[in-house]
Design an enzyme around this catalytic site. Structure first.
Site, short mmCIF file in Angstrom:
data_model
loop_
_atom_site.label_atom_id
_atom_site.label_comp_id
_atom_site.label_asym_id
_atom_site.label_seq_id
_atom_site.Cartn_x
_atom_site.Cartn_y
_atom_site.Cartn_z
N HIS A 55 0.86 -1.20 0.00
CA HIS A 55 0.00 0.00 0.00
C HIS A 55 0.90 1.25 0.00
CE1 HIS A 55 -3.05 2.79 1.41
NE2 HIS A 55 -3.92 1.85 1.71
N GLU B 267 -0.91 1.58 -5.25
CA GLU B 267 -0.71 0.33 -4.52
C GLU B 267 -0.60 -0.86 -5.46
OE1 GLU B 267 -3.86 0.18 -1.55
OE2 GLU B 267 -4.01 2.35 -1.65
C1 BG6 Z 1 -7.02 2.00 0.33
C2 BG6 Z 1 -8.46 1.62 0.16
O1 BG6 Z 1 -6.22 0.99 -0.18
O2 BG6 Z 1 -6.71 2.17 1.71
C3 BG6 Z 1 -9.34 2.69 0.80
O3 BG6 Z 1 -8.76 1.46 -1.21
C4 BG6 Z 1 -8.93 2.89 2.25
O4 BG6 Z 1 -10.70 2.30 0.71
C5 BG6 Z 1 -7.45 3.21 2.31
O5 BG6 Z 1 -9.68 3.96 2.79
C6 BG6 Z 1 -6.90 3.42 3.72
O6 BG6 Z 1 -7.21 2.34 4.53
P1 BG6 Z 1 -6.82 2.38 6.07
O7 BG6 Z 1 -7.42 1.13 6.64
O8 BG6 Z 1 -5.32 2.38 6.13
O9 BG6 Z 1 -7.41 3.65 6.62
#
Ligand code: BG6
Length: 304
Positions: free
Chosen positions: A174, A276
């Protein structure tokens, strides 16, 4: 080299004694809490937190940091760290079962060090995820992350299905890229790809180069071709190449969602964009017993 046991993963001296390589790999207690491994290669630097098995910094020689890390990030708060390259595994997005965390459970665990290597063409660190018998996955799996720092940064997440049953996962590296001004960024490489717009639930096709002018949360069906983020404000292009990946997620929370998230400073959304490397949306990975799979993201930077 065997992995150092997780119970030693909070002991900087034990880690240094076993794994430090002078001038290439060091371990230290981070001012953000927790322990980080510092990788150094020919003036290129990377930082990897044991919490989450998460790369939290990368700066090629004479470059500004390429990864964005929230000013509010802590490595010892038990919460997922906003920034760097969180590991989402064995599911991407909300859990199928209520009560389980979004993006899986390994980004909030302390990983152990399995191996380090320094060669003339780069430095590598391998971490192992602490999987437990009561985890919602079959027992006998192995999950490791190898971070290789050379002129580029390569991050490889390997799942080995050592269990006796088939395993199906979704996953992501991510990656939070640091940009000078989100409104002046162009994303190249997704033209023609179909995407699921997670904000509207609709599936559409990308017709042109992508510019970001508001909240975006899309899962592109996008195989191993690269994606380039052209950032005129910082005068550089960041390229993300992937392998073992069937989808690319593009995410920026913009104003209201970043306030709701509570772990981004005001205006933080302007200086980041997540691109990502994933297997998500309709794209899953199924591994027969004994099989393994590696998801790899390779980041590189060039002047614009
Ligand atoms: C992204 C998702 O990968 O991560 C989003 O597509 C999400 O929907 C974002 O809001 C952040 O996620 P988190 O759990 O780290 O707040």
């Amino acid at each position: 080299m065997d992995a150092i046991e997780p119970r030693f993963s909070n002991d900087v001296s034990a880690l240094a004694a076993r794994f430090a390589l002078p001038g290439a790999v060091a371990f230290r207690s981070s001012p953000l809490g927790g322990i980080v491994a510092e990788l150094d290669f020919a003036g290129h630097r990377a930082e990897v937190a044991l919490f989450g098995g998460q790369v939290i910094g990368w700066a090629p020689a004479r470059q500004k940091p390429v990864l964005w890390l929230s000013e509010a990030a802590r490595l010892d708060a038990g919460k997922a760290v906003r920034g760097g390259i969180p590991v989402c595994w064995p599911w991407f997005g909300p859990a199928a079962e209520p009560g389980r965390p979004s993006h899986g459970f390994v980004r909030t665990r302390v990983w152990s060090v399995r191996n380090v290597q320094a060669a003339k063409d780069g430095v590598a660190l391998t971490l192992a995820a602490p999987l437990r018998p009561d985890d919602p996955v079959p027992s006998g799996l192995d999950l490791s992350l190898t971070v290789t720092l050379a002129h580029d940064l390569t991050v490889a997440l390997t799942t080995v299905n050592g269990s006796s049953v088939p395993l199906t996962i979704t996953e992501a590296l991510h990656t939070y890229l640091a940009v000078g001004d989100i409104a002046a960024v162009t994303v190249r490489g997704l033209e023609g790809a179909q995407f699921l717009d997670q904000l509207s639930g609709q599936t559409r096709t990308e017709t042109a180069l992508l510019r970001i002018g508001g909240e975006i949360d899309r899962i592109y069906a996008h195989g191993d071709g690269g994606v380039t983020v052209e950032d005129v404000a910082l005068g550089r292009a960041i390229r993300v190449d992937h392998s073992g990946s069937g989808s690319t997620v593009v995410w920026n929370p913009w104003i209201e969602k970043s306030v709701r998230l509570g772990d981004m400073a005001e205006g933080g959304y302007r200086r980041m964009l997540c691109v990502e490397t994933a297997n998500a949306g309709g794209c899953v990975v199924t591994l027969a017993p004994g099989d393994s799979h590696t998801l790899t993201a390779k980041l590189s930077v060039a002047a614009l």
